[in-house]
Design a protein around this motif. Structure first.
Motif, PDB file in Angstrom:
ATOM      1  N   GLU A 141      12.875 -17.677 -30.825  1.00  0.00           N
ATOM      2  CA  GLU A 141      12.604 -17.560 -32.257  1.00  0.00           C
ATOM      3  C   GLU A 141      11.207 -17.990 -32.865  1.00  0.00           C
ATOM      4  O   GLU A 141      11.092 -19.248 -32.611  1.00  0.00           O
ATOM      5  CB  GLU A 141      13.653 -17.921 -33.230  1.00  0.00           C
TER       6      GLU A 141
ATOM      7  N   GLU B 223      13.820 -12.277 -21.492  1.00  0.00           N
ATOM      8  CA  GLU B 223      13.850 -11.877 -23.032  1.00  0.00           C
ATOM      9  C   GLU B 223      12.386 -12.044 -23.309  1.00  0.00           C
ATOM     10  O   GLU B 223      12.046 -11.229 -24.427  1.00  0.00           O
ATOM     11  CB  GLU B 223      14.936 -12.690 -23.747  1.00  0.00           C
ATOM     12  N   ALA B 224      11.555 -13.026 -23.160  1.00  0.00           N
ATOM     13  CA  ALA B 224      10.314 -13.431 -23.535  1.00  0.00           C
ATOM     14  C   ALA B 224       9.589 -12.363 -23.050  1.00  0.00           C
ATOM     15  O   ALA B 224       8.688 -11.796 -23.688  1.00  0.00           O
ATOM     16  CB  ALA B 224       9.904 -14.691 -23.012  1.00  0.00           C
TER      17      ALA B 224
ATOM     18  N   ARG C  37      10.425  -9.030 -22.392  1.00  0.00           N
ATOM     19  CA  ARG C  37      10.720  -7.800 -23.310  1.00  0.00           C
ATOM     20  C   ARG C  37      10.201  -8.219 -24.783  1.00  0.00           C
ATOM     21  O   ARG C  37       9.496  -7.105 -25.142  1.00  0.00           O
ATOM     22  CB  ARG C  37      12.333  -7.790 -23.503  1.00  0.00           C
ATOM     23  N   ARG C  38       9.917  -9.442 -25.175  1.00  0.00           N
ATOM     24  CA  ARG C  38       9.449  -9.521 -26.624  1.00  0.00           C
ATOM     25  C   ARG C  38       7.961  -9.450 -26.431  1.00  0.00           C
ATOM     26  O   ARG C  38       7.262  -9.458 -27.546  1.00  0.00           O
ATOM     27  CB  ARG C  38       9.778 -10.678 -27.333  1.00  0.00           C
TER      28      ARG C  38
ATOM     29  N   ILE D  30       5.920 -12.045 -25.472  1.00  0.00           N
ATOM     30  CA  ILE D  30       5.516 -13.124 -25.471  1.00  0.00           C
ATOM     31  C   ILE D  30       4.634 -13.752 -24.424  1.00  0.00           C
ATOM     32  O   ILE D  30       4.994 -13.423 -23.136  1.00  0.00           O
ATOM     33  CB  ILE D  30       6.731 -14.380 -25.870  1.00  0.00           C
TER      34      ILE D  30
END
Length: 477
Positions: free
Chosen positions: A82, A102-103, A105-106, A108
């Protein structure tokens, strides 16, 4: 004839502006601690995340106690992402981690300490990688560079030499001390390279053989990780490649850099180092420059001769004088845990080659001796093929002692290769018992060789701890 040496210097780089950014650093070992400090001191808000519980990270927390760093321990929760602008991953952290997926996918930014170092330094950087020989070659290049700066200052453009990366200290910790006029010698692993989008000015690939397939999944992915070392070079840079290793040589068109090579035999169409009639030479077109006799090399084995040839080629690429090559190589007896002589006991010479964490590396060690060998092999398997290792063991080993998690896999593979059933095999639960077994069977004139072929993680923190324990147990015989 004057060698076409590296003349460019890195453009001064201030690095990115991390002021006010939120960085999540995953892994609180040496690399994680160093990069957390680097980012925090540049104004970033830093969270350090590790799967170990807080009580196991007391030393790491103490090392960063002077900085305002948030800790998330005991796992890798997705909530840690977050508000994060940057995810920095330590070498031992697998990219398959759900947090990292996940990073990605986002969107980052994902990086590591080596990438951050290359972005922040204005020094000339030599980067060295390969499946085997990285640390020995990096150490040799460091010694050659130190000799050049100390004894031939008028011949080199460098003021000070720094050696680090995957060997010793993560140099991101000292980036503010490293000046534009300095030379950095950086060992880089495939774990570091698989994330990197920047190449050093001199980039050397020593060899590529099956390794770390438990991490990379396929040989193709492993090769791609190694290829990144040279993929981002410019035409002003130099790539140093092993012309006698087919996988490495096949990558020569993946770089825009000028090519320099090394190998045992003389090069046909490139400049590079080689051996002829007991002397190491550097060939530039048709001009052969003698460097020093092979007999001055104190290291054992054909693989170490290749490491010396690589180090000399890298030194030439970086503009270091021929005389310094001889000085750096002479009297160098190796790095601990790499064919390290421990002692004579029971009429045998005992050697510690704990660095051999892949079957190919154990095979190189076996080829370094003519004496009868008592081999200690085992540890944890990395999903690598053992068949070629098994064939060589049946030819070169007098008695095989297997230990640890991989012992049954190794025993079965060797027994299949030993069609005459000639080779005695002893199975031990751990390395200590393997040393005791060797003590009981050793004969006059033997070499007792710890060259495991597997990682240490079934029993030890790393290969260094394994080697230190072996050394201690042998000295106590």
């Amino acid at each position: 004839m004057e060698v076409d040496r590296l003349t460019m210097k890195a453009e001064p780089v201030s690095g990115k502006d991390w002021q006010g950014k939120h960085a999540l650093v995953v892994g609180a070992a040496r690399q994680g601690i160093a990069v957390a400090r680097f980012l925090a001191e540049r104004g970033a808000t830093v969270t350090l995340n590790d799967r170990q519980p807080a009580e196991a990270l007391e030393n790491a927390q103490q090392a960063l106690a002077d900085l305002s760093i948030r800790w998330i321990t005991g796992g890798h929760p997705l909530e840690a992402l977050e508000g994060v602008d940057l995810l920095c991953i330590s070498g031992g952290v697998p990219l398959s981690l759900p947090l990292i997926a996940e990073a990605k996918r986002r969107g980052i930014l994902i990086t590591n300490d080596s990438q951050l170092f290359l972005e922040a330094t204005s020094a000339t950087v030599i980067g060295i990688s390969g499946s085997a020989g990285k640390t020995t070659t990096t150490t040799l290049v460091g010694r050659i560079a130190q000799a050049a700066v100390q004894h031939y200052p008028s011949k080199v453009p460098y003021q000070k030499v720094w050696v680090g990366g995957n060997i010793g200290t993560p140099l991101i910790h000292q980036v503010d001390e490293i000046q534009t006029e300095d030379l950095v010698v950086l060992e880089l692993s495939s774990f570091q390279l698989e994330l990197m989008t920047r190449s050093p000015q001199v980039a050397a690939l020593l060899n590529i053989t099956p390794n770390h397939l438990d991490r990379h999944g396929t040989m193709e992915a492993y090769i791609e990780a190694k290829a990144r070392l040279i993929a981002y070079q410019s035409s002003a840079d130099v790539a140093v490649l092993n012309r006698e290793d087919p996988t490495t040589w096949n990558l020569r068109n993946r770089t825009a850099a000028r090519l320099l090579t090394f190998g045992i035999n003389p090069p046909q169409a490139t400049n590079g180092t080689f051996v002829h009639q007991g002397t190491i030479y550097y060939a530039e077109q048709n001009d052969w420059n003698p460097l020093f006799p092979v007999e001055e090399i104190a290291l054992r084995g054909l693989h170490n001769l290749a490491n010396v040839l690589a180090a000399c080629a890298i030194a030439v690429a970086a503009g270091l004088p021929f005389e310094a090559c001889r000085e750096g190589v002479r009297d160098f007896r190796g790095v601990p845990h790499r064919l390290e002589f421990v002692r004579n006991w029971g009429g045998a010479a005992w050697y510690n080659d704990s660095i051999a964490t892949a079957p190919e590396r154990s095979m190189a060690a076996l080829r370094s001796f003519q004496e009868p060998i008592v081999l200690l092999a085992g540890g944890r398997d990395k999903d690598l093929p053992w068949e070629a290792f098994a064939e060589l063991v049946t030819q070169r080993v007098r008695h095989l002692i297997v230990f640890g998690e991989a012992s049954e896999k190794i025993r079965q593979t060797v027994e299949k290769a030993d069609r005459q059933g000639r080779l005695p095999i002893t199975v031990c639960p751990n390395l200590f018992q393997a040393v005791q077994a060797a003590k009981a069977i050793v004969r006059e004139g033997d070499v007792v060789l710890l060259s495991p072929g597997g990682t240490s993680f079934d029993e030890f923190r790393d290969f260094e701890e394994r080697g230190e324990c072996f050394r201690k147990w042998v000295m106590n015989l």
